[in-house]
Design an enzyme around this catalytic site. Structure first.
Site, mmCIF file in Angstrom:
data_model
loop_
_atom_site.group_PDB
_atom_site.id
_atom_site.type_symbol
_atom_site.label_atom_id
_atom_site.label_comp_id
_atom_site.label_asym_id
_atom_site.label_seq_id
_atom_site.Cartn_x
_atom_site.Cartn_y
_atom_site.Cartn_z
ATOM 1 N N HIS A 158 -3.412 -5.006 0.291
ATOM 2 C CA HIS A 158 -2.701 -5.638 1.614
ATOM 3 C C HIS A 158 -3.139 -7.134 1.678
ATOM 4 C CE1 HIS A 158 -2.451 -1.915 3.941
ATOM 5 N NE2 HIS A 158 -3.383 -1.399 3.232
ATOM 6 N N CYS A 174 0.909 -1.075 0.025
ATOM 7 C CA CYS A 174 -0.104 -0.113 -0.007
ATOM 8 C C CYS A 174 1.046 1.180 -0.175
ATOM 9 C CB CYS A 174 -0.880 -0.035 1.011
ATOM 10 S SG CYS A 174 -2.379 0.977 1.087
ATOM 11 N N GLU A 177 -1.705 -9.252 3.361
ATOM 12 C CA GLU A 177 -1.306 -9.870 4.470
ATOM 13 C C GLU A 177 -2.837 -10.139 5.159
ATOM 14 O OE1 GLU A 177 -0.653 -6.710 3.717
ATOM 15 O OE2 GLU A 177 -0.939 -5.386 5.103
#
Ligand code: GLN
Length: 546
Positions: free
Chosen positions: A522, A393, A524
């Site tokens: 993102h 990001c 993750e």
């Protein structure tokens, strides 16, 4: 019908209720049940998006664009399902909904009150989030005895009245301190917490005892007797991270299984195994975390804030976990270094020194100007020295700033987030964000698709997929006016939004760099132990290469 497991905390906050709930969920999933989890946060904010991550921990983003408590991340990582934003209930949401309904005239003629209007709304939301699942784990944030917990405990009791005591189980998660001056594990705070819960009309069915060490039988009996519990209701849940432990939270479902917790819990809820659990894959992944064959050192160059004398590393918890998942998949220990980006922008600071010894660098998401030039210095160091780099990001945006300045020769290139009148506004606000004035839940949030370019590293990492979906949380983007200049100078746009306008993934060609990849998303937030995020996995693999 859905069975409810209500989880409350005692003694201290931060005792690990979220991980306990998530572990319990995984355990029951392995026994064949469909399981979801709901987190209740008693604060007045409508969501976690407006909280400070350095105080409250990371803001978790759901597929459907919620900005929620990080416990939803724990649930997803253990349960391997996508959990929607409705599964994070806050006091703010409840009151807002009730007051708006009152204004619409839905309660005309009634006095709108705490009981039943507020508690009914809580119950309605819990039921809705739990619909269609065999088991719903409802975790009430905070600690029993907190004023703000009361309506939620009351709502839990109402569930019991509606569905029967046999279909609702209560679990109290407590902490057993070992004061250093006596070196003995003390049960009293747990006993008092059970008493406090009882004052709210709730008799726990199980007490999960957290502590530095495992709970011995003498203390188990003592708590059982005091809390009027049958044998086998007090479950030991010692630290899984720290000296002398497996050093991974993913061992907890296996530990709970050893305590025969699943059997006891199923019995309490009148359930029988839907299938015999098969822990092989999970255990294998855990073993690769506890005794891996390889090792790599990775730095997260971010913004860290001290709270008094303590540092909160929770703000990057999902990145941390994603690295563990990928480390396990690569049979490698990922040693993490937390590097404060401010240390990389001090006069005379040399990235080669600050970042020496790290095999790879991550620039995580972020906001505002603190430490930005330090992050840009770190990115330049990675690009010029062939050090694996993963940008997330803000990490992508700052990589574009760095590339614009140092490769495209655009002096004064910057993001308008920190320099509205930058000479080259290479990162600029998204057009649809220009008119946004309310700050809550208005970013570009949640899952968005990206189309991946053939032959790129990113597409290869995603197994050749032409289309992927990742979660987002941002207001700025790579300014379309600069696309051609960046491309001409060799930056590769490996993924774009389906309309071809927004840069979602960038990379440097493999011929020039072993791993230089960044994304506007993102990834993750979609990583779990059983399914590590592809970009993280590729990054860790490249960090392991000589
Ligand atoms: N501050 C940047 C934006 O709003 C990046 C956000 C982030 O890293 N999540 O676009």
């Amino acid at each position: 019908m859905t069975r409810y497991i209500v989880v409350v905390g005692g003694v201290i906050s931060g005792v690990g209720k979220g991980v306990a709930s998530a572990s319990m969920g995984r355990m029951l999933k392995e026994h064949g049940f469909s399981v979801t989890a709901v987190k209740i946060d008693p604060y007045i904010n409508c969501d976690a998006g407006t909280l400070r991550p350095t105080e409250h921990g990371e803001v978790w983003v759901t597929d459907d664009g919620g900005e929620t408590d990080q416990d939803l991340g724990n649930y997803e990582r253990f349960l391997d399902i996508s959990i929607p934003k409705a599964n994070n209930i806050t006091t703010g949401q409840i009151y807002r909904a009730v007051i708006e309904a009152e204004r619409r005239g839905e309660f005309l003629g009634e006095t709108v009150q705490f009981i039943p209007h507020i508690t009914n709304e809580i119950q309605r939301r819990i039921e809705k989030a739990s619909e269609g699942y065999d088991i719903s784990i409802v975790e009430i944030g905070g600690t029993v005895g907190d004023f703000e917990n009361i309506p939620f405990l009351f709502a839990a009791k109402s569930l019991e009245h509606k569905y029967g005591r046999e279909n609702v189980a209560y679990i109290l998660v407590t902490y057993l301190p070992i004061p250093s001056h006596i070196d003995e594990m003390k049960t009293k705070p747990t006993q008092l917490s059970a008493k406090l819960l009882l004052e709210n009309g709730i008799q726990p069915d199980f007490i999960l005892c957290r502590g530095k060490r495992a709970l011995d039988d003498v203390r188990k009996r003592k708590i059982e007797v005091y809390s009027n519990l049958s044998p086998g209701s007090v479950i030991s849940m010692p630290d899984a991270v720290g000296e002398g432990t497996a050093n991974t939270i993913y061992v907890i479902p296996l530990d709970l299984e050893k305590e025969e917790f699943a059997e006891r819990l199923m019995k309490r809820l009148g359930l029988e195994d839907k299938r015999k659990p098969d822990w092989n894959a999970w255990r294998g992944a855990v073993e690769r975390i506890t005794s891996p064959e390889r090792e790599t050192k990775i730095a997260i160059v971010g913004k860290y804030l001290d709270i008094g004398d303590y540092k909160l590393a929770d703000s990057y918890i999902s990145i941390n976990e994603a690295l563990k998942h990928s480390g396990s998949a690569c049979n490698a220990r990922v040693k993490l270094g937390w590097v404060d980006s401010k240390d990389l922008e001090k006069n005379g600071s040399d990235p080669r020194k600050v970042l020496a010894g790290y095999d790879g660098i991550i620039i995580p998401g972020g906001f505002g100007s603190t430490g930005v030039e330090g992050k840009i210095n770190a990115i330049r160091y990675c690009r010029e020295n062939n050090i694996p780099f993963l940008g997330l990001c803000y990490g992508l945006q700052l990589a574009v700033v760095e590339y614009s300045r140092n490769v495209c020769g655009l002096d004064g290139a910057n993001t308008t987030e920190i320099e509205p009148n930058a000479r080259h506004k290479v990162i600029d606000i998204l057009p649809e964000q220009r008119s946004v004035s309310n700050k809550g839940a208005t970013m570009r949030l949640g899952a968005y698709k990206a189309m991946l370019k053939e032959g790129t590293k990113v597409r290869g990492l995603y197994g050749g997929a032409a289309e992927v979906s990742e979660r987002h949380r941002h207001r700025y983007e790579v300014n379309p006016e600069y696309h051609s200049r960046l491309l001409e100078k060799g930056l590769l746009f490996s993924g774009m939004s389906p309309d071809g306008k927004l840069v979602e993934f960038i990379e440097l060609p493999e011929s020039g760099h072993k791993f230089f990849v960044a994304t506007q998303a993102h990834p993750e937030f979609k990583s779990s132990l059983m399914r590590p995020a592809p970009l993280f996995r590729g990054f860790v693999e490249s960090c392991l290469k000589e």
